[in-house]
Design a protein around this motif. Sequence first.
Motif, PDB file in Angstrom:
ATOM      1  N   TRP A   1      -2.753  13.988  -7.430  1.00 44.70           N
ATOM      2  CA  TRP A   1      -2.482  15.278  -7.368  1.00 44.70           C
ATOM      3  C   TRP A   1      -1.894  16.505  -6.684  1.00 44.70           C
ATOM      4  CZ3 TRP A   1      -9.337  15.363  -7.769  1.00 44.70           C
ATOM      5  CH2 TRP A   1      -9.486  15.377  -8.354  1.00 44.70           C
ATOM      6  N   ALA A   2      -1.595  15.652  -5.192  1.00 42.54           N
ATOM      7  CA  ALA A   2      -1.445  16.268  -3.789  1.00 42.54           C
ATOM      8  C   ALA A   2       0.153  16.168  -4.817  1.00 42.54           C
ATOM      9  CB  ALA A   2      -1.239  15.508  -3.361  1.00 42.54           C
ATOM     10  N   ALA A   3       1.013  14.950  -5.005  1.00 43.31           N
ATOM     11  CA  ALA A   3       2.388  15.405  -5.530  1.00 43.31           C
ATOM     12  C   ALA A   3       2.175  16.675  -6.665  1.00 43.31           C
ATOM     13  CB  ALA A   3       2.813  14.198  -5.996  1.00 43.31           C
ATOM     14  N   THR A   4       1.254  16.503  -7.877  1.00 37.24           N
ATOM     15  CA  THR A   4       1.452  17.457  -8.804  1.00 37.24           C
ATOM     16  C   THR A   4       1.326  18.589  -8.052  1.00 37.24           C
ATOM     17  OG1 THR A   4       0.770  15.915 -10.612  1.00 37.24           O
ATOM     18  CG2 THR A   4       0.558  17.864 -10.902  1.00 37.24           C
ATOM     19  N   SER A   5       0.880  18.393  -7.177  1.00 41.24           N
ATOM     20  CA  SER A   5       0.419  20.569  -6.285  1.00 41.24           C
ATOM     21  C   SER A   5       1.999  21.233  -5.743  1.00 41.24           C
ATOM     22  CB  SER A   5      -0.740  20.750  -6.004  1.00 41.24           C
ATOM     23  OG  SER A   5      -2.269  20.069  -6.746  1.00 41.24           O
TER      24      SER A   5
ATOM     25  N   LEU B   1       0.816  -1.212   0.555  1.00 38.96           N
ATOM     26  CA  LEU B   1       0.249   0.051   0.250  1.00 38.96           C
ATOM     27  C   LEU B   1       0.895   1.569   0.116  1.00 38.96           C
ATOM     28  CD1 LEU B   1      -2.537  -0.951   2.529  1.00 38.96           C
ATOM     29  CD2 LEU B   1      -3.043  -0.723   0.038  1.00 38.96           C
ATOM     30  N   PHE B   2       2.106   1.498   0.905  1.00 38.69           N
ATOM     31  CA  PHE B   2       2.561   2.379   0.453  1.00 38.69           C
ATOM     32  C   PHE B   2       3.888   2.640  -0.561  1.00 38.69           C
ATOM     33  CE2 PHE B   2       7.169   4.525   1.789  1.00 38.69           C
ATOM     34  CZ  PHE B   2       6.326   5.717   2.580  1.00 38.69           C
ATOM     35  N   PHE B   3       4.323   1.895  -1.146  1.00 38.35           N
ATOM     36  CA  PHE B   3       5.231   2.092  -2.111  1.00 38.35           C
ATOM     37  C   PHE B   3       3.897   2.421  -3.666  1.00 38.35           C
ATOM     38  CE2 PHE B   3       7.264   0.136  -5.969  1.00 38.35           C
ATOM     39  CZ  PHE B   3       8.238   0.794  -5.547  1.00 38.35           C
ATOM     40  N   ALA B   4       2.635   2.007  -3.618  1.00 39.81           N
ATOM     41  CA  ALA B   4       1.718   2.753  -4.468  1.00 39.81           C
ATOM     42  C   ALA B   4       1.738   3.767  -4.577  1.00 39.81           C
ATOM     43  CB  ALA B   4       0.243   1.422  -4.187  1.00 39.81           C
ATOM     44  N   CYS B   5       1.254   4.707  -3.039  1.00 40.12           N
ATOM     45  CA  CYS B   5       1.286   5.715  -2.658  1.00 40.12           C
ATOM     46  C   CYS B   5       2.474   6.861  -3.501  1.00 40.12           C
ATOM     47  CB  CYS B   5       1.044   6.101  -1.490  1.00 40.12           C
ATOM     48  SG  CYS B   5      -0.530   5.539  -0.417  1.00 40.12           S
ATOM     49  N   VAL B   6       4.018   5.918  -2.782  1.00 44.65           N
ATOM     50  CA  VAL B   6       4.770   6.435  -3.707  1.00 44.65           C
ATOM     51  C   VAL B   6       5.329   6.942  -5.132  1.00 44.65           C
ATOM     52  CG1 VAL B   6       7.601   5.889  -3.089  1.00 44.65           C
ATOM     53  CG2 VAL B   6       6.357   5.784  -1.092  1.00 44.65           C
ATOM     54  N   THR B   7       4.922   5.575  -6.029  1.00 49.10           N
ATOM     55  CA  THR B   7       4.904   5.583  -6.391  1.00 49.10           C
ATOM     56  C   THR B   7       3.881   6.545  -7.986  1.00 49.10           C
ATOM     57  OG1 THR B   7       3.768   3.771  -7.022  1.00 49.10           O
ATOM     58  CG2 THR B   7       5.982   3.299  -7.102  1.00 49.10           C
ATOM     59  N   GLN B   8       3.031   6.335  -7.442  1.00 49.24           N
ATOM     60  CA  GLN B   8       2.133   7.228  -8.114  1.00 49.24           C
ATOM     61  C   GLN B   8       2.409   9.287  -7.843  1.00 49.24           C
ATOM     62  OE1 GLN B   8      -0.179   6.559 -10.462  1.00 49.24           O
ATOM     63  NE2 GLN B   8       1.206   4.673  -9.826  1.00 49.24           N
ATOM     64  N   GLY B   9       2.705   8.901  -6.307  1.00 49.41           N
ATOM     65  CA  GLY B   9       3.018  10.606  -6.446  1.00 49.41           C
ATOM     66  C   GLY B   9       4.538  11.072  -6.799  1.00 49.41           C
ATOM     67  N   ILE B  10       5.402  10.165  -7.280  1.00 49.55           N
ATOM     68  CA  ILE B  10       6.795  10.560  -8.408  1.00 49.55           C
ATOM     69  C   ILE B  10       6.029  10.686  -9.610  1.00 49.55           C
ATOM     70  CG2 ILE B  10       8.784   9.184  -9.289  1.00 49.55           C
ATOM     71  CD1 ILE B  10       8.763   8.414  -6.181  1.00 49.55           C
ATOM     72  N   VAL B  11       5.378   9.614  -9.810  1.00 47.12           N
ATOM     73  CA  VAL B  11       4.957   9.479 -11.457  1.00 47.12           C
ATOM     74  C   VAL B  11       4.499  10.691 -12.070  1.00 47.12           C
ATOM     75  CG1 VAL B  11       3.505   8.532 -13.466  1.00 47.12           C
ATOM     76  CG2 VAL B  11       5.109   6.855 -11.517  1.00 47.12           C
ATOM     77  N   GLY B  12       3.164  11.490 -10.911  1.00 44.45           N
ATOM     78  CA  GLY B  12       2.971  12.713 -11.078  1.00 44.45           C
ATOM     79  C   GLY B  12       3.493  14.374 -11.161  1.00 44.45           C
ATOM     80  N   SER B  13       4.586  13.989 -10.194  1.00 39.17           N
ATOM     81  CA  SER B  13       5.175  15.374  -9.586  1.00 39.17           C
ATOM     82  C   SER B  13       6.668  15.040 -11.399  1.00 39.17           C
ATOM     83  CB  SER B  13       5.624  15.583  -8.709  1.00 39.17           C
ATOM     84  OG  SER B  13       6.949  13.819  -8.178  1.00 39.17           O
ATOM     85  N   LEU B  14       6.604  14.601 -11.643  1.00 35.43           N
ATOM     86  CA  LEU B  14       7.857  14.311 -12.110  1.00 35.43           C
ATOM     87  C   LEU B  14       7.260  15.121 -13.912  1.00 35.43           C
ATOM     88  CD1 LEU B  14       9.992  11.111 -11.977  1.00 35.43           C
ATOM     89  CD2 LEU B  14      10.067  13.665 -11.430  1.00 35.43           C
ATOM     90  N   GLN B  15       5.663  15.231 -14.331  1.00 34.88           N
ATOM     91  CA  GLN B  15       4.863  15.372 -14.821  1.00 34.88           C
ATOM     92  C   GLN B  15       4.860  16.537 -15.169  1.00 34.88           C
ATOM     93  OE1 GLN B  15       2.219  12.619 -16.953  1.00 34.88           O
ATOM     94  NE2 GLN B  15       2.686  11.266 -15.768  1.00 34.88           N
ATOM     95  N   ALA B  16       5.191  17.724 -13.696  1.00 33.07           N
ATOM     96  CA  ALA B  16       4.859  18.656 -13.598  1.00 33.07           C
ATOM     97  C   ALA B  16       5.999  19.501 -13.724  1.00 33.07           C
ATOM     98  CB  ALA B  16       4.140  18.859 -12.523  1.00 33.07           C
TER      99      ALA B  16
END
Length: 288
Positions: free
Chosen positions: A160-164, A72-87
Motif C-alpha cells: 500500500w505504501a509503495a503504491t501510494s 525479510l528485507f528482500f520480501a519488503c523490496v519485492t512487494q513494494g516494487i510489484v505494487g508500485s509498478l501496477q500504479a
Amino acid sequence: MDKDHFESSGARSWMAQFIILAQRNFKQYLRNTDIIFMNFAVTVVLAVFIGRGLWYQIGTGQDSIAKRVPSLFFACVTQGIVGSLQAINSFPSERAIMLRERQAGTYQVSSYFMAKSVVDILTQTWPPMLFSCVVYFMIGYQPVASKFFYYMFFMVLDSWAATSVATAVTCFCVSVELSTIVLSLLFEICRLFGGFFASPKQVEDIPKWKFADALSYVKYAFLGVAINELTGLELSCDKASCAVTKGSQIMDANGYDEYSIGFCIGILFVLIVGSRFLAYLGLRFIKT
C-alpha cells in the motif's frame, strides 16, 4: 459514464458519486482478467523463487543468522516494487477522461480520487497476502500464528505504501515516462535507507541524512517484520559457545530495538495517507 447517467441515477451527493465511481472502477478491474491472472502467476512464481531458492527452510541454526534478515528485507523490496509498478499507469491513463468529465460537471475530483484509491487499495491487497502464505512457511520463520499474521499485515502495508508513493508521483508528473524516472530515484533512496544496508544504529552517525531514513517506507516495513521475527527467536548452538543465541541480540546490534511494531505500523499509515493526500492535490490542481 456521462453526466446524464449520474443525474438519472440521482447521483448528486458526494457519496452517491463515490459509490457509482467505485463500482465503475471495480468493474473495469474485473474485466482485465489477463492482468489478474498474470498478477497471480507473478506473485506465486516470485514467492516460490524466494521461498524455495536461497532461503528454503533456514531453520534456527547459526547459519540461519546470515539468511533470516536478508530474506525479510528482500520480501519488503519485492512487494513494494510489484505494487508500485501496477500504479504507474493507473491515473495517467484515465487523466484525460477524468478532466473531460470533470469539466462537464459529471462529478467532483474528490469523489473520483477516493473511489479510485479505495478500489486500487482493495484490489492490491490479495497479492501480498498470497505471497505471505507461500513465503512464510517455505522459508520457515517462527511457527506462531500471531507472527504470521503480523508478517502478512506488514507485506500488505508495504504494498500500500509503495503504491501510494507511486500514485502521488504519477499525479504530479502526469506522464508515465516522467513518473518512471522519478519513481526509480525515490525507490532507490527508500531501499538504500531501508534499514538493511544502513541499520538504524549506523544512521545515527550520519544525522544530516536522517530525513531520508525517516521517509523510507521500506525501512518501517522491514523493521516491522524484523522485530516480529526476531523477538522471542531462540537460535541453536552446535559448539561449546556461540556469540549469538537469541534474536534479541541481532536487534540490539543493529538498533532495531529502538522501534516497536506499533510504531512501524503507525508510520506506514502516515506515509500512506500523506502520499494519497499529495496525490489528490496533484490531481486536483494540475490540469494538463
